[in-house]
Every structure is written in structure tokens, then in C-alpha cells.
Design an enzyme around this catalytic site. Structure first.
Site, mmCIF file in Angstrom:
data_model
loop_
_atom_site.group_PDB
_atom_site.id
_atom_site.type_symbol
_atom_site.label_atom_id
_atom_site.label_comp_id
_atom_site.label_asym_id
_atom_site.label_seq_id
_atom_site.Cartn_x
_atom_site.Cartn_y
_atom_site.Cartn_z
ATOM 1 N N LYS A 11 32.083 -60.494 -9.908
ATOM 2 C CA LYS A 11 31.553 -61.711 -9.284
ATOM 3 C C LYS A 11 32.476 -62.196 -8.156
ATOM 4 C CE LYS A 11 29.113 -63.216 -13.481
ATOM 5 N NZ LYS A 11 28.960 -64.374 -14.419
ATOM 6 N N TYR A 51 19.037 -64.524 -11.904
ATOM 7 C CA TYR A 51 19.354 -65.436 -13.013
ATOM 8 C C TYR A 51 18.162 -66.303 -13.410
ATOM 9 C CZ TYR A 51 24.326 -64.186 -13.029
ATOM 10 O OH TYR A 51 25.522 -63.512 -13.162
ATOM 11 N N ASN A 114 33.624 -66.482 -14.012
ATOM 12 C CA ASN A 114 34.163 -65.645 -15.091
ATOM 13 C C ASN A 114 34.247 -64.149 -14.755
ATOM 14 O OD1 ASN A 114 31.447 -65.170 -15.225
ATOM 15 N ND2 ASN A 114 31.193 -65.826 -17.338
ATOM 16 N N HIS A 117 29.927 -59.724 -14.697
ATOM 17 C CA HIS A 117 28.653 -59.781 -15.407
ATOM 18 C C HIS A 117 28.503 -58.511 -16.229
ATOM 19 C CE1 HIS A 117 24.333 -60.147 -16.163
ATOM 20 N NE2 HIS A 117 24.253 -58.859 -15.848
ATOM 21 N N GLU A 128 18.074 -54.949 -14.340
ATOM 22 C CA GLU A 128 19.137 -55.395 -13.418
ATOM 23 C C GLU A 128 19.625 -54.251 -12.527
ATOM 24 O OE1 GLU A 128 20.702 -58.883 -16.479
ATOM 25 O OE2 GLU A 128 21.998 -57.164 -16.085
HETATM 26 N N1 UDP Z 1 27.478 -70.075 -17.033
HETATM 27 C C1 UDP Z 1 27.967 -71.311 -16.645
HETATM 28 N N2 UDP Z 1 28.066 -72.308 -17.594
HETATM 29 C C2 UDP Z 1 27.692 -72.125 -18.888
HETATM 30 C C3 UDP Z 1 27.197 -70.861 -19.274
HETATM 31 C C4 UDP Z 1 27.093 -69.854 -18.324
HETATM 32 O O1 UDP Z 1 28.313 -71.513 -15.490
HETATM 33 O O2 UDP Z 1 27.796 -73.055 -19.703
HETATM 34 C C5 UDP Z 1 27.368 -68.998 -16.034
HETATM 35 C C6 UDP Z 1 28.475 -67.944 -16.197
HETATM 36 O O3 UDP Z 1 28.840 -67.458 -14.909
HETATM 37 C C7 UDP Z 1 27.762 -66.883 -17.013
HETATM 38 C C8 UDP Z 1 26.352 -66.935 -16.415
HETATM 39 O O4 UDP Z 1 26.127 -68.325 -16.180
HETATM 40 O O5 UDP Z 1 28.388 -65.615 -16.897
HETATM 41 C C9 UDP Z 1 25.256 -66.378 -17.287
HETATM 42 O O6 UDP Z 1 25.320 -67.019 -18.555
HETATM 43 P P1 UDP Z 1 25.165 -66.172 -19.896
HETATM 44 O O7 UDP Z 1 25.011 -67.148 -21.017
HETATM 45 O O8 UDP Z 1 24.111 -65.129 -19.717
HETATM 46 O O9 UDP Z 1 26.622 -65.501 -20.045
HETATM 47 P P2 UDP Z 1 27.087 -63.978 -19.911
HETATM 48 O O10 UDP Z 1 25.958 -63.107 -20.380
HETATM 49 O O11 UDP Z 1 27.438 -63.757 -18.461
HETATM 50 O O12 UDP Z 1 28.301 -63.862 -20.794
HETATM 51 MG MG MG Z 2 23.976 -63.080 -19.869
#
Ligand code: UDP
Ligand code: MG
Length: 140
Positions: A11, A51, A114, A117, A128
Site C-alpha cells: 500500500k 473496496y 497498514n 493487502h 482481485e
Molecule cells: N481499515 C481501516 N479502519 C478499520 C478497518 C480497516 O482503515 O477500522 C482499512 C485498512 O487499511 C484495512 C482495509 O481497510 O486493511 C480493509 O479492511 P479489512 O477489514 O478487509 O482488513 P484486511 O483484510 O486488510 O486485514
Molecule cells: Mg480484507
């Protein structure tokens, strides 16, 4: 049987902090083969579509803004049990909760920024990967 492909992005924060090389090293050290890869930048429309599943969540607007804020590296990865093993390698969404030694524990700044992905299912890995790479671009 679990699938052999997953999809990842380094990212904007991971690229900006000069960790492309470190993150790719961890990925290949863990046994993943890179089947397609590019440096790219998402348009707002692309980030919104990628997303879309999170469209109703409170962080959606911020997430789209962040994911379009700079270049990303997107890649299709191959390994046995790819989706689950890659989620283990990257660690929890919130780096404060990510297991020691995981990519997010090492390189993520916050739950939003974070670093990486990882697809959450074989079905989404396929969707994806196809979203970022036309089939013809994938190396056999
Ligand atoms: N995210 C965020 N706040 C939150 C949860 C998620 O900004 O409380 C963002 C973060 O970048 C995350 C992405 O949204 O990686 C997608 O969320 P998901 O729950 O799918 O997490 P992931 O699968 O990436 O661990
Ligand atoms: Mg996710």
C-alpha cells in the site's frame, strides 16, 4: 482443497517508507512465487470499486483517499494454501495486534495505513487478481 493463488498490494505507506524491497523479501522468503507484479497508482474509481465491500463502513472514504494517495505495488502470488498462509504472514489488520515478525508488525503504521493487502478467500483472490491483471499478463 485450498487454492494456490493470492493477491497482494504493497500500500502507499509501504511504498513511501521505502519498504518495497523488505516486504518482497519477506514474501519470497516465505515461499511465495511472484506470478505478476507492477508499480501502479489507483484512481479514485478503481479504489472505490476494489473496496466496494466496505462502502458502508465509516472508514471507507478515508480508505479510498489513502489508497489513492501514492503508488502501490500489486502482485499475484502462488504457493500451496496461499490465501491462509499469506494472511498469517501479514498479520492482523491492526499492527498493534499483529503477531511479532509479521509484515504488518514490522512495517505498518496504523490500522488504516497498514502496509499490505492480502485477499481473504480463494474467490476474492481470483476477483482481485483479475481486477489488477488481465489474464494475458500473468506469467505461466
Ligand atoms: N481499515 C481501516 N479502519 C478499520 C478497518 C480497516 O482503515 O477500522 C482499512 C485498512 O487499511 C484495512 C482495509 O481497510 O486493511 C480493509 O479492511 P479489512 O477489514 O478487509 O482488513 P484486511 O483484510 O486488510 O486485514
Ligand atoms: Mg480484507
Amino acid at each position: 482443497m485450498a487454492g494456490t493463488k493470492t493477491f497482494t498490494m504493497i500500500k502507499p505507506d509501504g511504498v513511501e517508507s521505502n519498504n518495497i524491497g523488505n516486504i518482497l523479501q519477506m514474501i519470497t522468503d516465505a515461499g511465495f512465487a511472484i506470478k505478476a507484479m507492477k508499480l501502479t497508482r489507483l484512481s479514485t474509481e478503481q479504489a472505490q470499486e476494489f473496496y466496494a465491500i466496505h462502502a458502508e463502513r465509516p472508514f471507507y472514504g478515508e480508505l479510498v483517499e489513502y489508497m489513492t494517495s501514492g503508488p502501490i505495488v500489486s502482485a499475484i502470488l502462488e504457493k500451496d494454501n496461499a490465501v491462509e498462509d499469506f494472511r498469517t504472514l501479514i498479520g492482523a489488520t491492526n499492527p498493534a495486534e499483529a503477531a511479532e515478525g509479521t509484515i504488518r508488525a514490522k512495517y505498518a503504521e496504523s490500522i488504516g495505513r497498514n502496509a499490505v493487502h492480502g485477499s481473504d478467500s480463494d474467490e476474492n483472490a481470483e476477483i482481485e487478481g483479475n481486477f489488477h491483471f488481465p489474464v494475458a499478463e500473468v506469467v505461466a
